[in-house]
Design a protein around this motif. Structure first.
Motif, PDB file in Angstrom:
ATOM      1  N   ALA A   1       0.887  -1.163  -0.105  1.00 29.48           N
ATOM      2  CA  ALA A   1       0.150   0.072   0.024  1.00 29.48           C
ATOM      3  C   ALA A   1       0.599   1.209   0.067  1.00 29.48           C
ATOM      4  O   ALA A   1       1.961   1.213   0.721  1.00 29.48           O
ATOM      5  N   GLY A   2       0.458   2.300  -0.691  1.00 33.34           N
ATOM      6  CA  GLY A   2       1.421   3.616  -0.636  1.00 33.34           C
ATOM      7  C   GLY A   2       2.123   3.358  -2.139  1.00 33.34           C
ATOM      8  O   GLY A   2       1.815   3.948  -3.172  1.00 33.34           O
ATOM      9  N   SER A   3       2.981   2.505  -2.052  1.00 35.33           N
ATOM     10  CA  SER A   3       3.992   2.490  -3.111  1.00 35.33           C
ATOM     11  C   SER A   3       3.319   1.975  -4.418  1.00 35.33           C
ATOM     12  O   SER A   3       3.611   2.450  -5.613  1.00 35.33           O
ATOM     13  N   GLU A   4       2.766   0.947  -4.114  1.00 40.15           N
ATOM     14  CA  GLU A   4       2.259   0.070  -5.500  1.00 40.15           C
ATOM     15  C   GLU A   4       0.800   0.285  -5.586  1.00 40.15           C
ATOM     16  O   GLU A   4       0.322  -0.143  -6.714  1.00 40.15           O
ATOM     17  N   PHE A   5      -0.096   0.786  -4.774  1.00 37.65           N
ATOM     18  CA  PHE A   5      -1.367   0.920  -4.808  1.00 37.65           C
ATOM     19  C   PHE A   5      -1.821   2.290  -3.785  1.00 37.65           C
ATOM     20  O   PHE A   5      -1.193   2.115  -2.768  1.00 37.65           O
ATOM     21  N   GLY A   6      -2.801   2.860  -4.323  1.00 38.21           N
ATOM     22  CA  GLY A   6      -3.055   4.048  -3.272  1.00 38.21           C
ATOM     23  C   GLY A   6      -4.227   3.600  -2.323  1.00 38.21           C
ATOM     24  O   GLY A   6      -5.106   2.572  -2.850  1.00 38.21           O
ATOM     25  N   VAL A   7      -4.455   4.230  -1.361  1.00 38.68           N
ATOM     26  CA  VAL A   7      -5.473   3.921  -0.386  1.00 38.68           C
ATOM     27  C   VAL A   7      -6.004   5.120   0.329  1.00 38.68           C
ATOM     28  O   VAL A   7      -5.216   6.114   0.884  1.00 38.68           O
ATOM     29  N   SER A   8      -7.163   5.563   0.266  1.00 32.87           N
ATOM     30  CA  SER A   8      -7.844   6.838   0.687  1.00 32.87           C
ATOM     31  C   SER A   8      -8.975   6.488   1.702  1.00 32.87           C
ATOM     32  O   SER A   8      -9.653   5.373   1.289  1.00 32.87           O
ATOM     33  N   MET A   9      -9.615   7.266   2.518  1.00 32.78           N
ATOM     34  CA  MET A   9     -10.702   7.053   3.184  1.00 32.78           C
ATOM     35  C   MET A   9     -11.516   8.328   2.745  1.00 32.78           C
ATOM     36  O   MET A   9     -11.042   9.738   3.237  1.00 32.78           O
ATOM     37  N   ASN A  10     -12.658   8.176   2.477  1.00 32.02           N
ATOM     38  CA  ASN A  10     -13.296   9.400   1.677  1.00 32.02           C
ATOM     39  C   ASN A  10     -14.989   9.154   2.544  1.00 32.02           C
ATOM     40  O   ASN A  10     -15.759   8.654   1.789  1.00 32.02           O
ATOM     41  N   PRO A  11     -15.257   9.770   3.655  1.00 36.37           N
ATOM     42  CA  PRO A  11     -16.564   9.410   4.267  1.00 36.37           C
ATOM     43  C   PRO A  11     -17.671  10.075   3.616  1.00 36.37           C
ATOM     44  O   PRO A  11     -17.414  11.077   2.933  1.00 36.37           O
ATOM     45  N   GLU A  12     -18.754   9.554   3.669  1.00 38.06           N
ATOM     46  CA  GLU A  12     -19.957  10.297   3.148  1.00 38.06           C
ATOM     47  C   GLU A  12     -20.716  11.042   4.200  1.00 38.06           C
ATOM     48  O   GLU A  12     -20.564  10.666   5.296  1.00 38.06           O
TER      49      GLU A  12
END
Ligand code: UGA
Length: 431
Positions: free
Chosen positions: A145-156
């Motif tokens: 995670a981070g270097s090879e794929f992105g991770v976000s948390m985007n609450p609704e």
């Protein structure tokens, strides 16, 4: 930009439709074939103002649904996880649907060369993205995670019934990310929306969502507590709150007292925050009181009913309003449920009407009578309980004359107490 949305419940369908409306190419993913077919035939799987129109405009153009994760991951650059996080029997969130979605995403990321960002939109307890989502995807994909794929948390912050409006006109957008790249690429998706965008780390974004809902739930329980005190003194709490809400530090919103808050979010989210606090060794007294008061609040309707009627056995009681609030067919944690349960237990004959929620309530109570009009529901009744603040209940003066005994208990300040005709025995819950 190209994105996939995992889960076509309230949040997923609205998110997918609105992103398509903003000009992105969107693929919805759901394991439920029925929902996939509904979306592809331009039908919304949920009742939500404005959603049908958006689907009609975008399905087949920039939006389609599938049950195939591989297709969705391969053809998009972002995957929004919008699966449900229901409460388990202990009040903690059930992470099974989230874990399944992470496994499927991870497996399909294994052979993908291009950068892909996984965005958690489901409401999850702080640190879930770090402790649950990332390890599963890393294991299944063999990537970091981070270097090879992105991770976000985007609450609704979408209200049911007004979710499309809220998506397009938000007070704020919160984007938590594992790194700058994950944060900024998600921010770009919202470029056409003119509002504050806050960039945080993952756990702060998760906490903002819980605190937002817990604070609103606290406001409602506070308003209900004040309402209960006002009732004992013959004071109209709505007059009180109208003035209190003029203080800009308080605001006039979420001060309406009544039979308590319901829905799929407030009760679940406050309980989950309580559970997490206790797990961390902290005793969250305010949050516990918010829930305790809310569980007792619907029973105030029963207290009034019992005072006004000698016995309930054999009487006919009309329940107007089954949805947990107006504008939706959702009955989850609706205050009408404990009340109908009590009435049935006491041998009353229950007649119910709701403009949208009767079909859903039939799955909970098959042993009450549902009517297609307010008139039918009120005919010959001994009492009427106003449980949801639907606009069509505001003008029922003439219909109330159809009742046998004209007792009306208003649990949502639907009627104006000053305009009630002399022959109606009107009782407000907190006024
Ligand atoms: C809530 C939040 O308002 C959204 O911002 C959030 O995104 C959503 O939960 C979620 O977590 O997904 P919703 O559950 O649709 O949205 O309902 P609200 O309109 O917030 O109402 C919640 C309950 O509080 C209803 O039962 C309503 O009748 C009650 N309420 C609300 C009151 O009793 N008094 C008030 O003054 C306001």
């Amino acid at each position: 930009m190209k994105l996939s949305v995992i889960g076509t419940g309230y949040v997923g369908t609205v998110t997918a439709a609105c992103f398509a409306e903003l000009g992105h190419e969107v693929i919805c993913v759901d394991t439920d074939e029925k929902k996939v077919d509904m979306i592809n035939s331009r039908q919304a799987p949920i009742i939500e103002d404005g959603l049908d129109e958006i689907l009609k405009r975008n399905v087949g153009v920039s939006l389609h649904a599938t049950n195939n994760y591989e297709e969705a991951v391969r053809n998009t650059d972002f995957s929004f996880i919008c699966v449900g996080t229901p409460s388990d029997i202990d009040g903690n969130i059930d992470l099974q649907p989230l874990k399944n979605a992470c496994r499927c995403l991870g497996t399909n990321l294994r052979n993908k060369k291009k950068y892909h960002c996984v965005v958690v939109k489901s409401t999850v307890v702080p640190k879930t993205t770090e402790d649950v989502v990332i390890p599963i995807i890393e294991k299944e994909s063999g990537k970091s995670a981070g270097s090879e794929f992105g991770v976000s948390m985007n609450p609704e912050f979408l209200r049911e019934g007004k979710a499309v409006y809220d998506f397009m006109n938000p007070d704020k957008i919160v984007i938590g990310g594992i790194d700058k790249r994950s944060q900024l690429c998600v921010k770009e998706l919202y470029d056409k929306i003119d509002t504050n965008v806050s960039i945080t780390d993952l756990k702060t974004a998760e906490m903002i969502k819980y605190v937002n809902n817990s604070f609103l739930a606290t406001k409602v329980s506070f308003a209900n507590e004040i309402g209960n005190i006002c009732k004992l003194m013959g004071i109209n709490t709505y007059e009180v709150m109208e003035q209190v809400g003029k203080d800009f530090r308080i605001s006039p919103h979420f001060l309406r007292s009544g039979a308590g808050f319901g829905g799929s979010c407030f009760p679940k989210d406050v309980r989950a925050l309580i559970g997490k606090s206790i797990e961390l060794g902290y005793d969250p007294k305010i949050l516990q009181s918010v829930i305790e008061l809310n569980e007792k609040q619907p029973l105030k309707v029963i207290d009034i009913l019992k005072k006004k009627m000698n016995k309930l056995e054999g009487t006919q009681i009309t329940v107007l309003g089954l949805a947990f609030k107006s504008g939706t067919d959702d009955i989850r944690e609706s205050s009408s449920i404990p009340i109908i349960n009590y009435l049935l237990e006491k041998g009353a004959y229950v007649v119910a009407y709701d403009p949208l929620a009767m079909n859903n309530m039939r799955n909970v109570f098959s042993n009450i009578r549902y009517t297609s009009t307010i008139e039918e529901a009120l005919e010959n009744s001994d009492a009427c309980l106003l449980m949801t603040d639907w606009d069509e209940f505001r003008e029922i003066d003439n219909e109330l004359n159809l009742m046998k005994r004209k007792l009306v208990i208003d649990a949502r300040y639907v009627l104006n107490p000053n305009d009630i005709k002399a022959d109606i025995k009107y009782e407000g819950l907190c006024w």
